[in-house]
Write a protein that holds these residues in place. Structure first.
Motif, PDB file in Angstrom:
ATOM      1  N   SER A  11       1.486  -3.894  -0.103  1.00  0.00           N
ATOM      2  CA  SER A  11       1.484  -3.558  -1.517  1.00  0.00           C
ATOM      3  C   SER A  11       2.560  -4.395  -2.203  1.00  0.00           C
ATOM      4  O   SER A  11       3.645  -4.588  -1.653  1.00  0.00           O
ATOM      5  N   HIS A  12       2.224  -4.910  -3.368  1.00  0.00           N
ATOM      6  CA  HIS A  12       3.075  -5.711  -4.257  1.00  0.00           C
ATOM      7  C   HIS A  12       3.178  -7.181  -3.818  1.00  0.00           C
ATOM      8  O   HIS A  12       2.597  -8.041  -4.409  1.00  0.00           O
ATOM      9  N   CYS A  13       4.033  -7.466  -2.831  1.00  0.00           N
ATOM     10  CA  CYS A  13       4.297  -8.863  -2.436  1.00  0.00           C
ATOM     11  C   CYS A  13       4.967  -9.652  -3.543  1.00  0.00           C
ATOM     12  O   CYS A  13       5.005 -10.880  -3.489  1.00  0.00           O
ATOM     13  N   HIS A  17      -2.053   3.398  -3.831  1.00  0.00           N
ATOM     14  CA  HIS A  17      -1.884   4.553  -4.712  1.00  0.00           C
ATOM     15  C   HIS A  17      -1.232   5.694  -3.917  1.00  0.00           C
ATOM     16  O   HIS A  17      -1.638   5.983  -2.798  1.00  0.00           O
ATOM     17  N   HIS A  18      -0.206   6.314  -4.519  1.00  0.00           N
ATOM     18  CA  HIS A  18       0.411   7.520  -3.935  1.00  0.00           C
ATOM     19  C   HIS A  18      -0.229   8.719  -4.642  1.00  0.00           C
ATOM     20  O   HIS A  18       0.259   9.189  -5.673  1.00  0.00           O
ATOM     21  N   VAL A  19      -1.305   9.197  -4.048  1.00  0.00           N
ATOM     22  CA  VAL A  19      -2.197  10.101  -4.789  1.00  0.00           C
ATOM     23  C   VAL A  19      -1.608  11.502  -4.971  1.00  0.00           C
ATOM     24  O   VAL A  19      -1.976  12.228  -5.887  1.00  0.00           O
ATOM     25  N   THR A  35       1.827  -1.557   4.024  1.00  0.00           N
ATOM     26  CA  THR A  35       3.297  -1.625   3.982  1.00  0.00           C
ATOM     27  C   THR A  35       3.734  -2.097   2.610  1.00  0.00           C
ATOM     28  O   THR A  35       3.155  -3.049   2.078  1.00  0.00           O
ATOM     29  N   HIS A  36       4.758  -1.450   2.044  1.00  0.00           N
ATOM     30  CA  HIS A  36       5.353  -1.979   0.809  1.00  0.00           C
ATOM     31  C   HIS A  36       6.129  -3.267   1.130  1.00  0.00           C
ATOM     32  O   HIS A  36       6.835  -3.323   2.129  1.00  0.00           O
ATOM     33  N   TYR A  37       5.985  -4.248   0.270  1.00  0.00           N
ATOM     34  CA  TYR A  37       6.817  -5.447   0.404  1.00  0.00           C
ATOM     35  C   TYR A  37       7.156  -5.977  -0.989  1.00  0.00           C
ATOM     36  O   TYR A  37       6.280  -6.417  -1.730  1.00  0.00           O
TER      37      TYR A  37
HETATM   38 ZN   LIG Z   1       3.901   2.206  -3.744  1.00  0.00          ZN
END
Ligand SMILES: [Zn+2]
Length: 496
Positions: free
Chosen positions: A257-259, A68-70, A227-229
Motif C-alpha cells: 500500500s502507498h509506495c 482499506h481498513h474497513v 504491507t504498508h510502505y
Molecule cells: Zn493503510
C-alpha cells in the motif's frame, strides 16, 4: 436474495478490449448464478429471469479497492485535520477500544459504504486483531454484507495501556497464527466470495522470522500478502521493497500500500517481481505520505491500483479517489511547464487510465484478472448500473461514459450494485443484510437488518466509543507513537 438469472437489457456497457481500451456498447448482459453468461444484443429472457431495464443507464464493472481498513467506521470524521502520526494515535490504536461486537458493527458500516459507492471487491487490511474473536467478528460482518473481500488477517501491535502508553510489539504470540490456521480450515475462506489474505507490517523483525512467516502463509494457500510502505521520515527510512528483495520474499503475492517515496530501484524490483501496489490519494496527499505513485514518473502504472485506505477520513468512493489522483497528477505535470514559463502540449493521463486503475488493474493487483475487473463472459457478475440522466451524469454520459463516471458521478447516481450475481443495492438504496450468513464464525448478532437500523446502531456505538476516546490523553499517545515506532522526532518541524 440470490437470483439465478438476471438480464440487464439495453444498457450502455463499458467493455474492456485490447490494451485495456474501453468501448461503450449498447447491448444486453445476462447473469446466470454468479457469472456473466452472455453479452450480446437481443438476449431473450426466460420466464424465471429477472429483467432490469437499462435504457438510459451505464453498466460498468464494479470497483476494486485494493487498500482499506474497513473496521474504522466508528471513528469517521475524526481525522479530517490530522497527519499520519496523529492518525496513528487517534485512529489505528483505537482498535484497542473496540470490543469484538464494536468491530462487527464498524466493519459492517465499512463494507456497506463500499457497496453503496460501487466497490464490489475490497482488500481489507484488517489491523484489528486483538483476539481471535475480533477477526472472526469482522469476517462475519463481511460475509453478511455480500461484498467480495480479500480479508487480510493482520498480526498487529496491541496497546496494553494508554497511560502509561505501553504498546506490545510482539506481533506473533502463538494464538495469532493458530487463529489463522483455524480460519484457513474453513475451506470456503480460501475459495469463495470472502477469501483470506494476510497483512503484515513487521519488517523490523529478523530475516528468519519474516521468511518463515511468509512461507507459512503461502503454504496455507493464501495468495495476497499486503504491507504498508511509505518511504518517508514519518514511516520508514529504509526501502521495504529492497528489504523484501534481499530476504527473497518479494514476489507476485506482495501488494504494497502507498509506495510513495519509492526509488527507481524499488520500481525496477516491483516490475521484476510482478508485485503490485495500491495508491490511496486522499490519505497520501493529506497525511504527508508523499505523491501518489500510480501516475508518477516512476513508470509504475502497470503495477498500480487504487485504494481508499481510511473511510474514517474521507468517502469510500473509488471514483472520488480516481478523480483526485488524476487531477493531482495533472497539476504536478503542468507545474513543471508553468515553472519554466512553458505551455504543456498535451494533458497528462486520461480518464480511461484512471478508470482502469479502479477496475481491471485492481483485479491484477490481487492476481484475479481472469475472474474480476471487467465485463466479460465467464467473469464474476460484479456489476454497477448508473443512471445516465441525473443532473450530474446527463450529457456527460452520452458524450463519454467513462468520463461521466470518473469526473461527474456521485454515489447517488449509482442505482444498482451487483456482487457475485446478487443485487446488494437497488433503486439507489442498500438492501438488507442477513447476519445468519456469518454465524458459522461468530454468532453474536442476529436477524435481518435494513440500513436505517444499521445506521442507528452505528450512531449508538459511536457515542459510546467517543466517551472512551475522550478519556485518553491523545497528545501523550501521539508522543508514545513517536517513541514506540522509532520516529526521529528532530525531523518534526514547523517549517522548511
Ligand atoms: Zn493503510
Amino acid at each position: 436474495m440470490a437470483s439465478n438469472s438476471i438480464l440487464l437489457q439495453g444498457g450502455t456497457l463499458l467493455v474492456h478490449g485490447n490494451n485495456d481500451h474501453i468501448q461503450s456498447v449498447k447491448t444486453d448482459l445476462l447473469i446466470e448464478g454468479s457469472i456473466i453468461a452472455k453479452i450480446e444484443a437481443g438476449i431473450k429472457a426466460s420466464s424465471e429471469t429477472q429483467v432490469i431495464d437499462c435504457t438510459d443507464k451505464i453498466v460498468s464493472p464494479g470497483f476494486i479497492d485494493t487498500h482499506h481498513h474497513v473496521w474504522q467506521t466508528l471513528q469517521k470524521g475524526r481525522h479530517a485535520n490530522e497527519l499520519l502520526l496523529s492518525y496513528m494515535a487517534s485512529g489505528n490504536l483505537t482498535n484497542s477500544l473496540h470490543t469484538p461486537s464494536d468491530i462487527f458493527w464498524g466493519e459492517l458500516g465499512g463494507v456497506l459504504e463500499c457497496l453503496d459507492v460501487g466497490t464490489t471487491t475490497v482488500v481489507d487490511h484488517a489491523h484489528l486483531n486483538y483476539s481471535p474473536e475480533h477477526s472472526k467478528a469482522a469476517i462475519a460482518a463481511t460475509l453478511s454484507s455480500g461484498i467480495r473481500s480479500v480479508f487480510c488477517y493482520c498480526p498487529t501491535p496491541r496497546l496494553d495501556s494508554w497511560d502509561p502508553f505501553t504498546i506490545n510489539m510482539d506481533l506473533l504470540p502463538p494464538w495469532v497464527m493458530s487463529t489463522l490456521e483455524e480460519l484457513v480450515a474453513h475451506k470456503s475462506l480460501l475459495q469463495s466470495r470472502v477469501q483470506l489474505g494476510f497483512a503484515f507490517d513487521g519488517s523490523f523483525l529478523p530475516k528468519e522470522v519474516l521468511v518463515n512467516l511468509f512461507d507459512k502463509v503461502k503454504s496455507l494457500g493464501i495468495k495476497v500478502i499486503t504491507t504498508h510502505y511509505v518511504h518517508t521520515a514519518s514511516f520508514s527510512p529504509i526501502s521495504i521493497v529492497e528489504l523484501y528483495h534481499n530476504y527473497g520474499i518479494l514476489d507476485h503475492h506482495i501488494l504494497f500500500s502507498h509506495c510513495s517515496g519509492a526509488t527507481e530501484t524499488d520500481a525496477k524490483l516491483i516490475h521484476k517481481s510482478n508485485s503490485h501496489l495500491s495508491s490511496t490519494p486522499s490519505t497520501e496527499l493529506q497525511m504527508a505520505l508523499g505523491i501518489p505513485v500510480a501516475f508518477s514518473d516512476l513508470g509504475l502504472e502497470s503495477q498500480s491500483s487504487v485504494g481508499v485506505d481510511c473511510h474514517s477520513n474521507q468517502s469510500a468512493s473509488i471514483p472520488s479517489e480516481l478523480r483526485l489522483l488524476l487531477q493531482s497528477s495533472r497539476a504536478l505535470y503542468n507545474e513543471k511547464f508553468i515553472s519554466q514559463d512553458k505551455i504543456p502540449k498535451k494533458v497528462n493521463k486520461t480518464v480511461e487510465e484512471a478508470f482502469n486503475l479502479g477496475t481491471i488493474q485492481g483485479a491484477r493487483a490481487i492476481g484475479r484478472e481472469s475472474e474480476l475487473g471487467s465485463l466479460s463472459v465467464g467473469k464474476k457478475a460484479d456489476i454497477l448500473i448508473w443512471d445516465a440522466t441525473t443532473p450530474g451524469m446527463v450529457c456527460a454520459a452520452e458524450e463519454d461514459p467513462v468520463a461521466a463516471i470518473v469526473l461527474h458521478s456521485s454515489p447517488g447516481d449509482l442505482e444498482t450494485t451487483i456482487v457475485d450475481g446478487v443485487v446488494r443495492k437497488e433503486g439507489g438504496k442498500l438492501k438488507s443484510v442477513d447476519f445468519e450468513v456469518g454465524k458459522e464464525l461468530w454468532d453474536s448478532e442476529k436477524g435481518v437488518w435494513g440500513w436505517k437500523d444499521v445506521s442507528k446502531e452505528l450512531v449508538r456505538r459511536r457515542v459510546d466509543m467517543a466517551k472512551k476516546f475522550e478519556a485518553i490523553d491523545i497528545e501523550k499517545a501521539r508522543k508514545g507513537v513517536i517513541q514506540g515506532f522509532y520516529i526521529d522526532e528532530s525531523k518534526i518541524v514547523d517549517s522548511v
